[in-house]
Design a protein around this motif. Structure first.
Motif, short mmCIF file in Angstrom:
data_model
loop_
_atom_site.label_atom_id
_atom_site.label_comp_id
_atom_site.label_asym_id
_atom_site.label_seq_id
_atom_site.Cartn_x
_atom_site.Cartn_y
_atom_site.Cartn_z
N GLN A 1 28.77 49.10 144.97
CA GLN A 1 27.41 49.16 145.51
C GLN A 1 27.02 50.56 145.96
N ASP B 1 26.55 54.00 148.16
CA ASP B 1 26.23 54.36 149.54
C ASP B 1 25.50 53.27 150.29
N SER B 2 24.83 52.38 149.58
CA SER B 2 24.11 51.31 150.26
C SER B 2 25.05 50.36 151.02
#
Length: 153
Positions: A84, A86-87
């Motif tokens: 996913q 950095d989110s």
């Protein structure tokens, strides 16, 4: 580190990967089967597994996580969050912080066990020397450590 030692120079065999990572060959096969490693390339002529650079890096990361006590489900979670980007940074932080807490608790228990063994050695040393005062002190020390086991376990 030189490219060849990092796995960039050539693909690794399963035996080489096992030696490098500390995982057994059956563990590597299992991790591949359950999807932790992604697709592992095969040698066209023999069909034997060949671990390329990206897979070597993944196995090395999993080896570090496993040595820190992370479960297979924790490693799977790590990889899912990694995908996913950095989110998922906050979730990654929580995953690692939680694992660090578990490891710290394990270390504390190991320290307590080490103290117990040392106090028992002191007791037997006092008995060997015939030092009744030191033996009584060692018994008291052992009992104190045992009391800590009862509180924590």
């Amino acid at each position: 580190m030189a490219e060849a030692t990092r796995g960039r120079g050539r693909d690794l065999t399963i035996q080489e990967m096992a030696q490098r990572s500390g995982f057994s060959e059956p563990t590597l096969r299992y991790y591949e089967k359950i999807g932790l490693l992604g697709e592992v390339a095969r040698d066209a002529s023999s069909g034997h597994r060949r671990y390329g650079f990206a897979t070597v890096e993944r196995v090395e990361a999993l080896s570090c996580l496993r040595s820190a006590g992370m479960t297979v489900s924790g490693m799977r979670r790590y990889l899912d969050l990694l995908a996913q980007g950095d989110s998922a940074a906050a979730e990654q932080r929580e995953l690692f912080a939680s694992q660090a807490q578990k490891l710290a608790a394990d270390i504390e228990q190991l320290q307590l066990r080490l103290t117990y063994l040392r106090r028992k050695a002191d007791l037997w040393d006092a008995r060997v020397r015939g030092d009744l005062g030191a033996e009584r002190q060692a018994v008291d020390d052992v009992v104190r450590v045992m009391d800590q086991f009862m509180v924590r376990d």
